[in-house]
Design a protein around this motif. Structure first.
Motif, PDB file in Angstrom:
ATOM      1  N   ARG A  64      -7.975  -5.103  15.731  1.00 16.28           N
ATOM      2  CA  ARG A  64      -6.883  -5.280  14.769  1.00 16.28           C
ATOM      3  C   ARG A  64      -5.900  -4.130  14.938  1.00 16.28           C
ATOM      4  O   ARG A  64      -5.986  -3.121  14.233  1.00 16.28           O
ATOM      5  CB  ARG A  64      -7.428  -5.287  13.337  1.00 16.28           C
ATOM      6  CG  ARG A  64      -8.487  -6.339  13.082  1.00 16.28           C
ATOM      7  CD  ARG A  64      -7.899  -7.720  13.085  1.00 16.28           C
ATOM      8  NE  ARG A  64      -8.924  -8.733  12.901  1.00 16.28           N
ATOM      9  CZ  ARG A  64      -8.748 -10.021  13.144  1.00 16.28           C
ATOM     10  NH1 ARG A  64      -7.572 -10.427  13.579  1.00 16.28           N
ATOM     11  NH2 ARG A  64      -9.713 -10.881  12.962  1.00 16.28           N
ATOM     12  N   PRO A  65      -4.963  -4.245  15.862  1.00 18.88           N
ATOM     13  CA  PRO A  65      -4.047  -3.115  16.107  1.00 18.88           C
ATOM     14  C   PRO A  65      -3.240  -2.710  14.879  1.00 18.88           C
ATOM     15  O   PRO A  65      -2.810  -1.565  14.782  1.00 18.88           O
ATOM     16  CB  PRO A  65      -3.132  -3.650  17.224  1.00 18.88           C
ATOM     17  CG  PRO A  65      -3.928  -4.727  17.888  1.00 18.88           C
ATOM     18  CD  PRO A  65      -4.740  -5.352  16.796  1.00 18.88           C
ATOM     19  N   GLY A  66      -3.020  -3.605  13.954  1.00 15.69           N
ATOM     20  CA  GLY A  66      -2.245  -3.261  12.770  1.00 15.69           C
ATOM     21  C   GLY A  66      -3.056  -2.712  11.612  1.00 15.69           C
ATOM     22  O   GLY A  66      -2.517  -2.497  10.525  1.00 15.69           O
ATOM     23  N   SER A  67      -4.341  -2.463  11.820  1.00 18.07           N
ATOM     24  CA  SER A  67      -5.200  -1.982  10.744  1.00 18.07           C
ATOM     25  C   SER A  67      -4.941  -0.503  10.461  1.00 18.07           C
ATOM     26  O   SER A  67      -5.253   0.364  11.293  1.00 18.07           O
ATOM     27  CB  SER A  67      -6.675  -2.199  11.099  1.00 18.07           C
ATOM     28  OG  SER A  67      -7.515  -1.585  10.157  1.00 18.07           O
ATOM     29  N   ARG A  68      -4.395  -0.213   9.308  1.00 17.45           N
ATOM     30  CA  ARG A  68      -4.149   1.181   8.942  1.00 17.45           C
ATOM     31  C   ARG A  68      -5.452   1.933   8.708  1.00 17.45           C
ATOM     32  O   ARG A  68      -5.563   3.124   9.022  1.00 17.45           O
ATOM     33  CB  ARG A  68      -3.277   1.235   7.693  1.00 17.45           C
ATOM     34  CG  ARG A  68      -1.886   0.642   7.899  1.00 17.45           C
ATOM     35  CD  ARG A  68      -1.090   0.676   6.605  1.00 17.45           C
ATOM     36  NE  ARG A  68       0.229   0.069   6.785  1.00 17.45           N
ATOM     37  CZ  ARG A  68       1.109  -0.114   5.805  1.00 17.45           C
ATOM     38  NH1 ARG A  68       0.795   0.270   4.580  1.00 17.45           N
ATOM     39  NH2 ARG A  68       2.263  -0.677   6.051  1.00 17.45           N
ATOM     40  N   VAL A  69      -6.417   1.243   8.132  1.00 19.38           N
ATOM     41  CA  VAL A  69      -7.720   1.884   7.920  1.00 19.38           C
ATOM     42  C   VAL A  69      -8.328   2.279   9.265  1.00 19.38           C
ATOM     43  O   VAL A  69      -8.871   3.374   9.425  1.00 19.38           O
ATOM     44  CB  VAL A  69      -8.660   0.942   7.151  1.00 19.38           C
ATOM     45  CG1 VAL A  69     -10.054   1.562   7.018  1.00 19.38           C
ATOM     46  CG2 VAL A  69      -8.097   0.624   5.774  1.00 19.38           C
ATOM     47  N   GLY A  70      -8.232   1.389  10.245  1.00 15.72           N
ATOM     48  CA  GLY A  70      -8.758   1.701  11.560  1.00 15.72           C
ATOM     49  C   GLY A  70      -8.062   2.896  12.195  1.00 15.72           C
ATOM     50  O   GLY A  70      -8.712   3.763  12.807  1.00 15.72           O
ATOM     51  N   TRP A  71      -6.742   2.974  12.040  1.00 14.97           N
ATOM     52  CA  TRP A  71      -6.012   4.104  12.625  1.00 14.97           C
ATOM     53  C   TRP A  71      -6.344   5.413  11.919  1.00 14.97           C
ATOM     54  O   TRP A  71      -6.378   6.479  12.544  1.00 14.97           O
ATOM     55  CB  TRP A  71      -4.512   3.841  12.578  1.00 14.97           C
ATOM     56  CG  TRP A  71      -4.054   2.899  13.652  1.00 14.97           C
ATOM     57  CD1 TRP A  71      -3.572   1.636  13.503  1.00 14.97           C
ATOM     58  CD2 TRP A  71      -4.061   3.153  15.059  1.00 14.97           C
ATOM     59  NE1 TRP A  71      -3.279   1.083  14.719  1.00 14.97           N
ATOM     60  CE2 TRP A  71      -3.565   2.003  15.706  1.00 14.97           C
ATOM     61  CE3 TRP A  71      -4.448   4.241  15.843  1.00 14.97           C
ATOM     62  CZ2 TRP A  71      -3.442   1.903  17.077  1.00 14.97           C
ATOM     63  CZ3 TRP A  71      -4.328   4.155  17.221  1.00 14.97           C
ATOM     64  CH2 TRP A  71      -3.826   2.995  17.828  1.00 14.97           C
ATOM     65  N   PHE A 150      -8.323   1.680   1.596  1.00 13.62           N
ATOM     66  CA  PHE A 150      -9.447   0.829   1.976  1.00 13.62           C
ATOM     67  C   PHE A 150      -9.546  -0.336   0.985  1.00 13.62           C
ATOM     68  O   PHE A 150      -9.384  -0.147  -0.221  1.00 13.62           O
ATOM     69  CB  PHE A 150     -10.751   1.650   1.959  1.00 13.62           C
ATOM     70  CG  PHE A 150     -11.940   0.883   2.451  1.00 13.62           C
ATOM     71  CD1 PHE A 150     -12.215   0.815   3.803  1.00 13.62           C
ATOM     72  CD2 PHE A 150     -12.768   0.218   1.568  1.00 13.62           C
ATOM     73  CE1 PHE A 150     -13.307   0.097   4.257  1.00 13.62           C
ATOM     74  CE2 PHE A 150     -13.852  -0.501   2.011  1.00 13.62           C
ATOM     75  CZ  PHE A 150     -14.119  -0.558   3.362  1.00 13.62           C
ATOM     76  N   PRO A 151      -9.824  -1.591   1.437  1.00 14.25           N
ATOM     77  CA  PRO A 151     -10.196  -1.997   2.801  1.00 14.25           C
ATOM     78  C   PRO A 151      -9.073  -2.688   3.574  1.00 14.25           C
ATOM     79  O   PRO A 151      -9.248  -2.986   4.744  1.00 14.25           O
ATOM     80  CB  PRO A 151     -11.311  -3.013   2.531  1.00 14.25           C
ATOM     81  CG  PRO A 151     -10.876  -3.689   1.265  1.00 14.25           C
ATOM     82  CD  PRO A 151     -10.153  -2.637   0.445  1.00 14.25           C
ATOM     83  N   ASP A 152      -7.936  -2.996   2.935  1.00 15.59           N
ATOM     84  CA  ASP A 152      -6.927  -3.826   3.591  1.00 15.59           C
ATOM     85  C   ASP A 152      -5.743  -3.030   4.122  1.00 15.59           C
ATOM     86  O   ASP A 152      -4.770  -3.602   4.615  1.00 15.59           O
ATOM     87  CB  ASP A 152      -6.418  -4.903   2.622  1.00 15.59           C
ATOM     88  CG  ASP A 152      -5.908  -4.317   1.315  1.00 15.59           C
ATOM     89  OD1 ASP A 152      -5.795  -3.080   1.218  1.00 15.59           O
ATOM     90  OD2 ASP A 152      -5.640  -5.093   0.378  1.00 15.59           O
ATOM     91  N   ALA A 224      -7.815  10.431  -7.702  1.00 16.86           N
ATOM     92  CA  ALA A 224      -7.093   9.156  -7.740  1.00 16.86           C
ATOM     93  C   ALA A 224      -7.653   8.170  -6.725  1.00 16.86           C
ATOM     94  O   ALA A 224      -7.716   6.956  -6.983  1.00 16.86           O
ATOM     95  CB  ALA A 224      -5.605   9.391  -7.482  1.00 16.86           C
ATOM     96  N   ALA A 225      -8.065   8.667  -5.543  1.00 21.85           N
ATOM     97  CA  ALA A 225      -8.620   7.775  -4.522  1.00 21.85           C
ATOM     98  C   ALA A 225      -9.914   7.134  -4.994  1.00 21.85           C
ATOM     99  O   ALA A 225     -10.122   5.926  -4.831  1.00 21.85           O
ATOM    100  CB  ALA A 225      -8.857   8.559  -3.229  1.00 21.85           C
ATOM    101  N   VAL A 226     -10.790   7.943  -5.594  1.00 19.35           N
ATOM    102  CA  VAL A 226     -12.020   7.367  -6.155  1.00 19.35           C
ATOM    103  C   VAL A 226     -11.678   6.392  -7.273  1.00 19.35           C
ATOM    104  O   VAL A 226     -12.273   5.307  -7.397  1.00 19.35           O
ATOM    105  CB  VAL A 226     -12.961   8.484  -6.641  1.00 19.35           C
ATOM    106  CG1 VAL A 226     -14.197   7.893  -7.310  1.00 19.35           C
ATOM    107  CG2 VAL A 226     -13.367   9.387  -5.482  1.00 19.35           C
ATOM    108  N   GLY A 227     -10.687   6.756  -8.105  1.00 21.57           N
ATOM    109  CA  GLY A 227     -10.257   5.843  -9.162  1.00 21.57           C
ATOM    110  C   GLY A 227      -9.686   4.546  -8.615  1.00 21.57           C
ATOM    111  O   GLY A 227      -9.862   3.470  -9.219  1.00 21.57           O
ATOM    112  N   SER A 228      -9.001   4.612  -7.453  1.00 22.54           N
ATOM    113  CA  SER A 228      -8.447   3.383  -6.870  1.00 22.54           C
ATOM    114  C   SER A 228      -9.556   2.436  -6.426  1.00 22.54           C
ATOM    115  O   SER A 228      -9.427   1.213  -6.543  1.00 22.54           O
ATOM    116  CB  SER A 228      -7.538   3.729  -5.688  1.00 22.54           C
ATOM    117  OG  SER A 228      -8.294   4.184  -4.573  1.00 22.54           O
ATOM    118  N   LEU A 229     -10.650   3.018  -5.913  1.00 29.87           N
ATOM    119  CA  LEU A 229     -11.780   2.166  -5.552  1.00 29.87           C
ATOM    120  C   LEU A 229     -12.365   1.478  -6.779  1.00 29.87           C
ATOM    121  O   LEU A 229     -12.715   0.296  -6.747  1.00 29.87           O
ATOM    122  CB  LEU A 229     -12.858   2.989  -4.849  1.00 29.87           C
ATOM    123  CG  LEU A 229     -12.568   3.439  -3.417  1.00 29.87           C
ATOM    124  CD1 LEU A 229     -13.737   4.264  -2.890  1.00 29.87           C
ATOM    125  CD2 LEU A 229     -12.309   2.252  -2.516  1.00 29.87           C
TER     126      LEU A 229
END
Length: 681
Positions: A64-71, A150-152, A224-229
């Motif tokens: 998935r070249p467009g995956s930001r999570v992967g990059w 994460f995840p999209d 905030a990141a944990v809160g976003s999850l």
């Protein structure tokens, strides 16, 4: 994934592994030079993070070249691997150069303030400086930006943009702060020779106020990141929740481990372990819940990464304990021989995680057998079978279809590759019992496994169909029984009941006239006698409707002949039957009689026929009675005439699992063919 992108991902993963292994190769020499161990200087953390984030991330972006999570995963792994290798290079050059300078002369120490001695390695000071600053963005990306997207690859909503901006600000400030400091700022003893200052020795980093602001931004971004999850989890569907559960738990565990590391003596070891939960959780979300549909390559990446981490730990242990005695090459050989069996086990476990039981048909069949034995109703059986096939093949949707439509399904038809469905016929004794619909295209190896599973699923579909037919037959039987009871109720209540009540009144009237009008009483009794005889005939007619007496005395052929003679003057009926017609079960005999009687009645009332032929014959190995009724009338095909009589004939044949066929051609007569099995259940 194309072969070209797969090769690129494999080459990049190999390069990352070379960076890690290069550090391990020089580790014994660093220990000889007195440099702090790989765990104590936090390079073990870098090695684990480089492999556990970088290798899966490379395969994610290859698919998935467009995956930001992967990059982000690639950026973390690459930065950690590069920083690890540059740090080992810098430490080796700085300490080896100083050691040469010391041992070249008198063997005494180095004066305070000395910057270095000996030749060292080209660019070792700057390599150390890059290594000392590149770990900051790689370290802070994970608990901030990685968790936010994460995840999209997108924020949960626009309201989370301030958290993302705070993450970028915190990462930028802390990275700049470390870039503007000498390498000796790192508070780890035993890294550099006494008196070494390195490049940028006079700088002290960013102002304290800016550093404090960066810390506040970073802490706020982490929270905030944990809160976003948590927010994603609360608003997501069940499938997304299953993915987030792993990552949310891993994020909390990582934060907890880093907190514990601040207060215990073996903090560096815990920090190294803190790099493990998140990539493991992401891998489970990717593979077990099909986040990016990576399949085989990610399976290999998981095995590759897990074994690499094990190799790292084993090599570090052997090098630390036996390195001085046997050398780094022998240490690597020992570790390779020991790790190979581990690779086989981990590879099999990774394949099972991705593909379920595809590589173990015997285990898949055993699990399918357990599902068959535990199931209750036929509908529940098919649901269990569809679920087991989906779990065995690790596909997101499985459905079982019969001619009437989908009768059982598992999973959701949407998802990656939702349009690429595949249908597999389910054959039972050479006949198609149904269809197995799969939510994605199968590989040749999958088809080989499914070929072993399909016959068992076909048996379940056949059982479901038989159960459904039995249930429908039972329903028709109950309906027919209720209809017969209603008819009897009508006959008794509206026919026989009033007649008997009237007879009782006549008896009372005759009793009153006996003394005062004997002749009148005689007339009443004569009238009463006629009515009683008529009532007896009505009762006989009701009994005959239940089972006509001629069937018991004359058999089916004789009863039909007698019935045909009753139509004399309106319809000439001819009954044809072989002399060796076998004895018929009472239900078949009664159904054939009723159907033939209704067909004769239709021939007179609706088809205006003058002749009618009723034919009986038994045929077939299982035994089937074939009843044919042909007339020379105008047909009964008009919609207004296609009413209760035809429906009753069809229902009687279907109740016995027979067939009903009516050929009605205008001007060519009516031809009825009914086949009833002689083996009645």
């Amino acid at each position: 994934m194309t072969d070209r992108s797969a090769r690129r991902a494999a080459v990049a993963a190999g390069a990352l592994l070379v960076l890690v292994l290069g550090t391990l190769v020089v580790e014994p020499r660093l220990r000889q030079l007195g440099v702090t161990g790989i765990v104590e200087r936090f390079d073990a953390f870098r090695a684990v993070a480089a492999l556990s984030f970088g290798v899966p991330g490379l395969f994610v972006v290859a698919q998935r070249p467009g995956s930001r999570v992967g990059w982000v995963m690639v950026a973390v792994g690459t930065a950690q691997g590069l920083g690890l290798a540059l740090g080992a290079y810098g430490l080796l050059g700085i300490n080896d150069g100083i050691s040469d300078g010391v041992n070249d002369g008198t063997g005494g120490g180095i004066d305070d303030g000395a910057v270095g001695g000996g030749a060292g390695l080209p660019g070792d000071d700057w390599a150390m400086w890059v290594s000392n600053s590149v770990w900051i963005p790689a370290y802070l990306l994970v608990p901030t930006i990685f968790l936010l997207i994460f995840p999209d690859g997108r924020l949960p909503s626009r309201r989370w943009w301030p958290a993302l901006a705070a993450a970028y600000a915190g990462i930028g400030v802390h990275t700049l702060d470390w870039m503007l400091r000498p390498v000796t700022y790192e508070q780890v003893p035993g890294l550099f020779p006494r008196g070494y200052a390195g490049v940028l020795a006079g700088l002290t980093g960013v102002p304290d106020a800016l550093r404090t602001a960066g810390t506040v931004c970073t802490v706020g971004a982490v929270l905030a990141a944990v809160g976003s999850l948590v927010a994603r989890y609360r608003s997501a569907d069940e499938e997304v929740r299953r993915r987030l559960q792993w990552v949310l738990a891993a994020a909390l565990l990582t934060v907890g481990l880093l907190g514990v590391a601040l207060f215990v003596p073996w903090g560096p070891v815990i920090v190294a372990l803190a790099a493990v939960p998140l990539p493991v959780a992401v891998s489970v979300a990717v593979v077990a819940h099909r986040l990016w549909d990576l399949d085989l390559l990610l399976s290999r990446a998981l095995a590759f990464g897990a074994v690499s981490v094990a190799l790292l730990a084993a090599y570090a242990l052997v090098a630390a304990t036996l390195g001085n005695a046997i050398g780094s090459g022998a240490s690597a050989l020992i570790v390779a021989l020991a790790v190979h069996p581990l690779y086989l086990r981990v590879s099999a476990a990774a394949n099972r995680l991705v593909y379920g039981d595809r590589d173990d048909p015997a285990r898949a069949l055993r699990r399918l057998g357990v599902r068959l034995s535990d199931a209750g109703a036929p509908g529940d059986l098919l649901e269990r079978m569809a679920a087991e096939v989906g779990r065995v093949l690790r596909i997101h949707y499985v459905a079982v279809e019969e001619p009437g439509g989908v009768v059982a399904s598992w999973g959701c038809p949407g998802g990656v590759g939702a349009d690429a469905t595949e249908s597999v016929p389910l054959l039972y004794q050479g006949e198609r019992a149904g269809t197995l619909v799969l939510g994605e295209r199968l590989r040749p190896k999958d088809r080989a496994l499914l070929a072993q599973l399909a016959p068992h699923v076909a048996v379940a579909v056949r059982a479901h169909r038989l159960g459904a037919d039995l249930e429908r037959s039972h329903g028709r039987l109950l309906a027919a029984r209720q209809e017969e009871r209603d008819r009897l109720l009508y006959e008794l209540h509206d026919g026989l009941g009033p007649t008997l009540a009237a007879l009782a009144l006549q008896v009372d009237r005759g009793r009153r006239l006996v003394d005062i009008d004997p002749d009148g009483a005689k007339r009443v009794m004569d009238e009463l006698s006629g009515r009683i005889r008529g009532t007896v005939e009505n009762v006989r007619a009701i009994v005959n409707d239940l089972r006509p007496p001629p069937l018991d005395t004359l058999g089916l052929t004789g009863a039909l002949a007698e019935l045909g003679r009753a139509f004399a003057g309106d319809l000439a009926v001819e009954v044809e039957a072989p002399p060796d017609l076998p004895a018929l079960p009472p239900p078949v005999e009664l159904a054939a009689y009723r159907i033939a009687a209704e067909a004769m009645t239709n021939a007179v009332r609706h088809a205006m026929a003058s002749r009618c032929t009723v034919s009986l014959r038994a045929s077939g190995a299982p035994g089937v009675l074939e009843l044919r009724v042909d007339d020379d009338g105008v047909g009964v095909g008009a919609p207004a005439r296609n009413g209760f009589g035809l429906a009753s004939m069809r229902r009687r044949s279907e109740e016995l699992d027979g067939t009903f066929e009516l050929l009605d051609q205008a001007g060519a007569g009516t031809h009825l063919v009914v086949r009833l099995p002689l083996a009645v259940r």
